[in-house]
Design a protein around this motif. Structure first.
Motif, PDB file in Angstrom:
ATOM      1  N   ILE A 184      79.911 -28.617  14.678  1.00 10.53           N
ATOM      2  CA  ILE A 184      80.321 -28.970  13.313  1.00 10.53           C
ATOM      3  C   ILE A 184      79.098 -29.107  12.412  1.00 10.53           C
ATOM      4  O   ILE A 184      79.092 -28.607  11.280  1.00 10.53           O
ATOM      5  CB  ILE A 184      81.171 -30.254  13.309  1.00 10.53           C
ATOM      6  N   VAL A 185      78.048 -29.760  12.906  1.00 12.85           N
ATOM      7  CA  VAL A 185      76.812 -29.893  12.109  1.00 12.85           C
ATOM      8  C   VAL A 185      76.240 -28.515  11.797  1.00 12.85           C
ATOM      9  O   VAL A 185      75.874 -28.225  10.653  1.00 12.85           O
ATOM     10  CB  VAL A 185      75.776 -30.782  12.840  1.00 12.85           C
ATOM     11  N   GLY A 186      76.181 -27.647  12.784  1.00 11.39           N
ATOM     12  CA  GLY A 186      75.689 -26.284  12.553  1.00 11.39           C
ATOM     13  C   GLY A 186      76.541 -25.536  11.551  1.00 11.39           C
ATOM     14  O   GLY A 186      76.030 -24.831  10.670  1.00 11.39           O
ATOM     15  N   SER A 187      77.855 -25.704  11.629  1.00  8.72           N
ATOM     16  CA  SER A 187      78.757 -25.033  10.693  1.00  8.72           C
ATOM     17  C   SER A 187      78.593 -25.560   9.275  1.00  8.72           C
ATOM     18  O   SER A 187      78.652 -24.792   8.316  1.00  8.72           O
ATOM     19  CB  SER A 187      80.209 -25.212  11.136  1.00  8.72           C
ATOM     20  N   LEU A 188      78.400 -26.859   9.136  1.00  7.17           N
ATOM     21  CA  LEU A 188      78.168 -27.429   7.807  1.00  7.17           C
ATOM     22  C   LEU A 188      76.868 -26.889   7.206  1.00  7.17           C
ATOM     23  O   LEU A 188      76.809 -26.586   6.007  1.00  7.17           O
ATOM     24  CB  LEU A 188      78.131 -28.954   7.874  1.00  7.17           C
ATOM     25  N   ILE A 189      75.835 -26.748   8.021  1.00  8.77           N
ATOM     26  CA  ILE A 189      74.565 -26.196   7.535  1.00  8.77           C
ATOM     27  C   ILE A 189      74.754 -24.761   7.074  1.00  8.77           C
ATOM     28  O   ILE A 189      74.340 -24.380   5.972  1.00  8.77           O
ATOM     29  CB  ILE A 189      73.474 -26.288   8.626  1.00  8.77           C
ATOM     30  N   VAL A 190      75.399 -23.950   7.899  1.00  5.48           N
ATOM     31  CA  VAL A 190      75.605 -22.534   7.560  1.00  5.48           C
ATOM     32  C   VAL A 190      76.485 -22.411   6.322  1.00  5.48           C
ATOM     33  O   VAL A 190      76.196 -21.609   5.422  1.00  5.48           O
ATOM     34  CB  VAL A 190      76.206 -21.768   8.755  1.00  5.48           C
ATOM     35  N   LEU A 191      77.547 -23.204   6.228  1.00 11.80           N
ATOM     36  CA  LEU A 191      78.429 -23.157   5.064  1.00 11.80           C
ATOM     37  C   LEU A 191      77.679 -23.565   3.800  1.00 11.80           C
ATOM     38  O   LEU A 191      77.826 -22.933   2.747  1.00 11.80           O
ATOM     39  CB  LEU A 191      79.651 -24.062   5.271  1.00 11.80           C
ATOM     40  N   GLY A 192      76.863 -24.607   3.882  1.00 14.82           N
ATOM     41  CA  GLY A 192      76.070 -25.039   2.732  1.00 14.82           C
ATOM     42  C   GLY A 192      75.092 -23.982   2.269  1.00 14.82           C
ATOM     43  O   GLY A 192      74.979 -23.692   1.070  1.00 14.82           O
ATOM     44  N   VAL A 193      74.386 -23.367   3.206  1.00 10.46           N
ATOM     45  CA  VAL A 193      73.434 -22.298   2.865  1.00 10.46           C
ATOM     46  C   VAL A 193      74.176 -21.112   2.256  1.00 10.46           C
ATOM     47  O   VAL A 193      73.733 -20.526   1.263  1.00 10.46           O
ATOM     48  CB  VAL A 193      72.617 -21.881   4.108  1.00 10.46           C
ATOM     49  N   TYR A 194      75.313 -20.769   2.831  1.00 13.31           N
ATOM     50  CA  TYR A 194      76.117 -19.662   2.314  1.00 13.31           C
ATOM     51  C   TYR A 194      76.536 -19.916   0.865  1.00 13.31           C
ATOM     52  O   TYR A 194      76.426 -19.030   0.018  1.00 13.31           O
ATOM     53  CB  TYR A 194      77.353 -19.480   3.202  1.00 13.31           C
ATOM     54  N   ARG A 195      76.984 -21.135   0.579  1.00 11.93           N
ATOM     55  CA  ARG A 195      77.397 -21.465  -0.792  1.00 11.93           C
ATOM     56  C   ARG A 195      76.231 -21.386  -1.767  1.00 11.93           C
ATOM     57  O   ARG A 195      76.393 -20.925  -2.893  1.00 11.93           O
ATOM     58  CB  ARG A 195      78.014 -22.856  -0.840  1.00 11.93           C
ATOM     59  N   VAL A 196      75.058 -21.840  -1.350  1.00  6.49           N
ATOM     60  CA  VAL A 196      73.880 -21.782  -2.227  1.00  6.49           C
ATOM     61  C   VAL A 196      73.501 -20.329  -2.507  1.00  6.49           C
ATOM     62  O   VAL A 196      73.284 -19.943  -3.652  1.00  6.49           O
ATOM     63  CB  VAL A 196      72.691 -22.553  -1.609  1.00  6.49           C
ATOM     64  N   VAL A 197      73.438 -19.514  -1.463  1.00  2.00           N
ATOM     65  CA  VAL A 197      73.029 -18.106  -1.621  1.00  2.00           C
ATOM     66  C   VAL A 197      74.054 -17.337  -2.442  1.00  2.00           C
ATOM     67  O   VAL A 197      73.700 -16.634  -3.386  1.00  2.00           O
ATOM     68  CB  VAL A 197      72.815 -17.445  -0.238  1.00  2.00           C
ATOM     69  N   ILE A 198      75.317 -17.455  -2.104  1.00  2.00           N
ATOM     70  CA  ILE A 198      76.365 -16.724  -2.827  1.00  2.00           C
ATOM     71  C   ILE A 198      76.507 -17.262  -4.250  1.00  2.00           C
ATOM     72  O   ILE A 198      76.731 -16.509  -5.188  1.00  2.00           O
ATOM     73  CB  ILE A 198      77.708 -16.795  -2.067  1.00  2.00           C
ATOM     74  N   GLY A 199      76.348 -18.560  -4.436  1.00  2.00           N
ATOM     75  CA  GLY A 199      76.427 -19.158  -5.775  1.00  2.00           C
ATOM     76  C   GLY A 199      75.350 -18.631  -6.689  1.00  2.00           C
ATOM     77  O   GLY A 199      75.573 -18.366  -7.864  1.00  2.00           O
ATOM     78  N   ARG A 200      74.146 -18.458  -6.155  1.00  2.00           N
ATOM     79  CA  ARG A 200      73.051 -17.898  -6.963  1.00  2.00           C
ATOM     80  C   ARG A 200      73.331 -16.453  -7.338  1.00  2.00           C
ATOM     81  O   ARG A 200      73.040 -16.027  -8.445  1.00  2.00           O
ATOM     82  CB  ARG A 200      71.730 -17.983  -6.192  1.00  2.00           C
ATOM     83  N   ARG A 201      73.890 -15.701  -6.414  1.00  2.00           N
ATOM     84  CA  ARG A 201      74.221 -14.295  -6.712  1.00  2.00           C
ATOM     85  C   ARG A 201      75.274 -14.217  -7.813  1.00  2.00           C
ATOM     86  O   ARG A 201      75.216 -13.374  -8.673  1.00  2.00           O
ATOM     87  CB  ARG A 201      74.746 -13.586  -5.472  1.00  2.00           C
ATOM     88  N   ALA A 202      76.254 -15.104  -7.741  1.00  2.00           N
ATOM     89  CA  ALA A 202      77.335 -15.088  -8.740  1.00  2.00           C
ATOM     90  C   ALA A 202      76.791 -15.434 -10.125  1.00  2.00           C
ATOM     91  O   ALA A 202      77.190 -14.844 -11.125  1.00  2.00           O
ATOM     92  CB  ALA A 202      78.431 -16.065  -8.332  1.00  2.00           C
ATOM     93  N   VAL A 203      75.826 -16.357 -10.204  1.00  2.00           N
ATOM     94  CA  VAL A 203      75.244 -16.755 -11.480  1.00  2.00           C
ATOM     95  C   VAL A 203      74.411 -15.606 -12.048  1.00  2.00           C
ATOM     96  O   VAL A 203      74.492 -15.282 -13.210  1.00  2.00           O
ATOM     97  CB  VAL A 203      74.404 -18.032 -11.311  1.00  2.00           C
ATOM     98  N   LYS A 204      73.605 -14.958 -11.201  1.00  2.00           N
ATOM     99  CA  LYS A 204      72.765 -13.855 -11.646  1.00  2.00           C
ATOM    100  C   LYS A 204      73.592 -12.644 -12.064  1.00  2.00           C
ATOM    101  O   LYS A 204      73.289 -11.971 -13.011  1.00  2.00           O
ATOM    102  CB  LYS A 204      71.791 -13.439 -10.542  1.00  2.00           C
ATOM    103  N   GLY A 205      74.662 -12.387 -11.285  1.00  2.53           N
ATOM    104  CA  GLY A 205      75.460 -11.195 -11.547  1.00  2.53           C
ATOM    105  C   GLY A 205      76.435 -11.358 -12.694  1.00  2.53           C
ATOM    106  O   GLY A 205      76.904 -10.393 -13.256  1.00  2.53           O
TER     107      GLY A 205
END
Length: 90
Positions: free
Chosen positions: A68-89
């Motif tokens: 669960i801790v690993g999944s929360l880390i991966v989900l958080g990183v995914y949201r940050v990376v995808i969120g930045r792409r959405a803002v730039k695009g």
């Protein structure tokens, strides 16, 4: 734990991570659950590095917490990376 166990664990903890970190994710619950598989693997690595033990038994509480801790880390990183792409695009 075999590969099927990793996949099942990852799918379940991906859904749990989504419940813990609610919000809109690009890709929906399926992507979140697949990120859970990656997160379970990451949780196993973290457990190996920090505690000297990884994800050994499917029904062990340590296995579930690490996954669960690993999944929360991966989900958080995914949201940050995808969120930045959405803002730039957009």
């Amino acid at each position: 734990m075999g590969i099927i166990g990793w996949i099942v664990l990852g799918l379940i903890v991906g859904a749990i991570a989504k419940l813990i970190m609610p919000g809109k994710d690009p890709g929906g619950i399926i992507v979140t659950m697949l990120l859970g598989v990656v997160g379970a693997f990451l949780g196993g690595l973290i457990g190996k590095w920090i505690f000297g033990t990884g994800l050994n038994e499917f029904w062990s509480i340590r296995t579930w917490i690490l996954a669960i801790v690993g999944s929360l880390i991966v989900l958080g990183v995914y949201r940050v990376v995808i969120g930045r792409r959405a803002v730039k695009g957009g």
